[in-house]
Write an enzyme that holds these catalytic residues in place. Structure first.
Site, PDB file in Angstrom:
ATOM      1  N   GLU A   1      -2.396 -23.372 -48.270  1.00 17.62           N
ATOM      2  CA  GLU A   1      -1.748 -24.713 -49.059  1.00 17.62           C
ATOM      3  C   GLU A   1      -2.120 -26.018 -48.530  1.00 17.62           C
ATOM      4  O   GLU A   1      -2.078 -26.973 -49.375  1.00 17.62           O
ATOM      5  CB  GLU A   1      -0.412 -24.409 -49.115  1.00 17.62           C
ATOM      6  CG  GLU A   1       0.557 -24.585 -47.895  1.00 17.62           C
ATOM      7  CD  GLU A   1       0.485 -23.265 -46.894  1.00 17.62           C
ATOM      8  OE1 GLU A   1       1.199 -23.048 -45.979  1.00 17.62           O
ATOM      9  OE2 GLU A   1      -0.482 -22.356 -47.029  1.00 17.62           O
TER      10      GLU A   1
ATOM     11  N   HIS B   1      -3.077 -20.976 -43.182  1.00 21.90           N
ATOM     12  CA  HIS B   1      -2.180 -21.650 -44.345  1.00 21.90           C
ATOM     13  C   HIS B   1      -3.253 -22.407 -45.439  1.00 21.90           C
ATOM     14  O   HIS B   1      -3.549 -23.621 -45.188  1.00 21.90           O
ATOM     15  CB  HIS B   1      -1.220 -22.782 -43.559  1.00 21.90           C
ATOM     16  CG  HIS B   1      -0.120 -22.204 -42.855  1.00 21.90           C
ATOM     17  ND1 HIS B   1       1.052 -21.912 -43.568  1.00 21.90           N
ATOM     18  CD2 HIS B   1      -0.016 -21.392 -41.735  1.00 21.90           C
ATOM     19  CE1 HIS B   1       1.666 -21.299 -42.414  1.00 21.90           C
ATOM     20  NE2 HIS B   1       1.196 -21.123 -41.461  1.00 21.90           N
TER      21      HIS B   1
ATOM     22  N   CYS C   1       0.058 -16.234 -43.840  1.00 19.26           N
ATOM     23  CA  CYS C   1       0.500 -16.204 -42.367  1.00 19.26           C
ATOM     24  C   CYS C   1       1.415 -15.136 -42.182  1.00 19.26           C
ATOM     25  O   CYS C   1       1.128 -13.788 -42.092  1.00 19.26           O
ATOM     26  CB  CYS C   1       1.215 -17.547 -41.943  1.00 19.26           C
ATOM     27  SG  CYS C   1       0.966 -17.737 -40.044  1.00 19.26           S
TER      28      CYS C   1
END
Length: 536
Positions: A508, A506, A380
């Site tokens: 993750e 994102h 990001c």
């Protein structure tokens, strides 16, 4: 019909109710049950979206764009189920909904009160989480029993116990058992008082989970069972372990899932934890160690990057490696000290964030990684600073910047995008939740994913400025992934480096302990090769 498990906490906050709930969910799912999860938070913010990461930790985003508490990340990683907007509720959201209904006349002029209107709104939300008819909903109540702000939530779950019946509801209470060094003994009195407080509300716990740092004595289990009026096998030890991933296995040895299934009248077959056990074994016996520098602006509170840290760990597991994270404050990085700050790092992650503090340090970091072939993953904001750095030093745009940090910059390579057909980000609103992305053939990111079509979660406001698209591509940066028929740039990579990737989303949030996200798996693989001197 769905069953309900409510997880409460006593004595002190921060005991790990979320890990207890997530671990129990893993054990039930391993027995073939369909599990849903939910977190009720007593703070008055409508959601954590505007809360400081340095106070609250990261904001976890679901596929449908809900900004939620970080505990939902634990639920998704342990239970491996995608959660949604019905998975997190705050006091602020409850009051917001109730007051809007009052303004619209929905209560027909009645006096609006905590009971029944606030509690009914809470119950409505809890019941909404079982609309897909899971076998079990595990619902964690934030805060500590005795807190003023938690009382409406506790009252609501008490009422649900009355409405649904004993065999459809199980109350799990997590308490602290402190060790007194002076007397060399554990003390059960805090647990007894906490249970008494809970019973005073009208809730009798069916299972008591004892948080401790040392193994508990056998007679302490029997004492707590006697004084708290529950069966001995319903008192479970949750000892601090080296890894969170060991917690489900510890609870399984104490038959916690069997106890809960017995209370709820659910079938309790043998759990298939073989994959989880293999993952824990690999975590305990890594073949090597790599160091990844996490260069961020909120590193004073590691929970601000919880999912990133977890995803790095997953990437290590996939490569039979232990990942050591070097936490680096981007505000302290300059051109003069960057080599020293990044010394001994085998790879770098620059995660998301908002605001201009520490940005120049991130830009310097991106330049160092690009020019020294140090594996780099920009997430990001990490992608945006990498684009800014590339534009400044390779495209002849020394004042290149983002509208967010320098609205007067003549070269805003990161900006709002005009005339988007789906209104995404128009006017500067956050782009939240899952969006599709098309990956370009022949790119590294396409190779890592093994597919050309992906879906990832977003939480950002600014985009790659298409006015600079051709210029930046002409100077060697590959715009490797796009959305909205190619209109929005989602990913970039620098083929001059072996691993230099930036993504607008994102990744993750979708990584799992036993199924590492491709971008983190690839980063750790590149870091291992660099640290061992293998050909990248």
């Amino acid at each position: 019909m769905s069953k309900f498990i409510f997880v409460t906490g006593g004595v002190v906050s921060g005991l790990g109710k979320g890990i207890t709930a997530a671990s129990l969910g893993r054990l039930l799912k391993a027995r073939g049950l369909k599990v849903a999860s939910q977190k009720l938070d007593p703070y008055i913010n409508v959601d954590p979206g505007t809360m400081s990461p340095l106070q609250h930790g990261e904001v976890f985003v679901t596929d449908d764009g809900a900004e939620t508490d970080l505990d939902l990340g634990h639920y998704e990683r342990f239970i491996d189920e995608n959660l949604n907007k019905y998975s997190n509720l705050t006091t602020g959201k409850v009051f917001w909904n109730v007051l809007n209904k009052e303004r619209e006349g929905e209560y027909l002029g009645k006096t609006v009160q905590i009971i029944p209107h606030i509690t009914n709104e809470i119950k409505k939300f809890i019941y909404s989480a079982v609309k897909d008819d899971p076998d079990v909903l595990i619902c964690e109540i934030g805060g500590t029993v005795g807190d003023i702000e938690s009382q409406p939530f506790l009252e609501a779950i008490r009422q649900i116990g009355l409405e649904k019946g004993e065999q459809d509801v199980c109350y799990v209470h997590v308490t602290l058992v402190p060790w007194l060094e002076c007397g060399k003994e554990h003390k059960s009195k805090p647990t007894q008082h906490s249970v008494k407080e809970l019973q005073g509300i009208g809730i009798k716990p069916n299972v008591i989970v004892l948080r401790c740092h040392r193994p508990l004595e056998k007679d302490l289990f029997e004492k707590i069972a006697l004084f708290c009026n529950i069966r001995r096998d319903c008192v479970i030890e949750n000892r601090t372990l080296k890894s969170l991933h060991e917690v489900p296995l510890m609870l399984e040895k104490q038959h916690m899932a069997e106890v809960v299934c017995r209370q709820l009248g659910l079938p309790c077959g043998k759990a298939d934890l073989s994959q989880w056990k293999e993952m824990v074994r690999a975590e305990k016996h890594p073949e090597r160690t790599v160091t990844i520098g996490l260069v961020g602006k909120y590193v004073k509170l590691h929970d601000a990057y919880l999912s990133v840290a977890e995803a790095l760990s997953h990437g290590g597991l996939a490569n039979h490696a232990k990942v050591k994270i070097k936490w680096i404050d981007s505000e302290h990085i300059t051109e003069d000290n960057v080599s020293e700050k990044l010394e001994k790092c085998d790879g770098i992650v620059v995660p998301g964030g908002f605001g201009d503090r520490g940005i120049e340090g991130m830009i310097v970091t991106a330049e160092y990684c690009r020019t020294h072939d140090l594996p780099y993953l920009g997430i990001c904001l990490g992608m945006q600073v990498a684009v800014i750095e590339f534009a400044r030093h390779l495209c002849g745009l020394p004042l290149a910047n983002s509208r967010e940090f320098a609205p007067d910059s003549p070269d805003k390579v990161i900006d709002f995008l005009p005339d988007q057909s789906d209104e995404t980000n128009k006017g500067g609103t956050l782009r939240l939740g899952a969006y599709p992305c098309q990956l370009k053939e022949g790119t590294l990111i396409r190779q890592l994913y093994g597919t050309d079509a992906i879906s990832e979660r977003h939480r950002h406001r600014y985009e790659f400025n298409n006015d600079y698209r051709q210029m930046i591509a002409d100077h060697g940066l590959v715009l490797s992934g796009t959305y909205n028929n190619g209109y929005i740039v989602e990913t970039m990579e620098n083929p001059a480096d072996h691993y230099f990737i930036g993504v607008q989303f994102h990744p993750e949030f979708k990584s799992r302990p036993n199924r590492a996200h491709p971008l983190f798996r690839g980063l750790i693989e590149a870091a291992i090769k660099r640290s061992t001197g293998e050909s990248l």
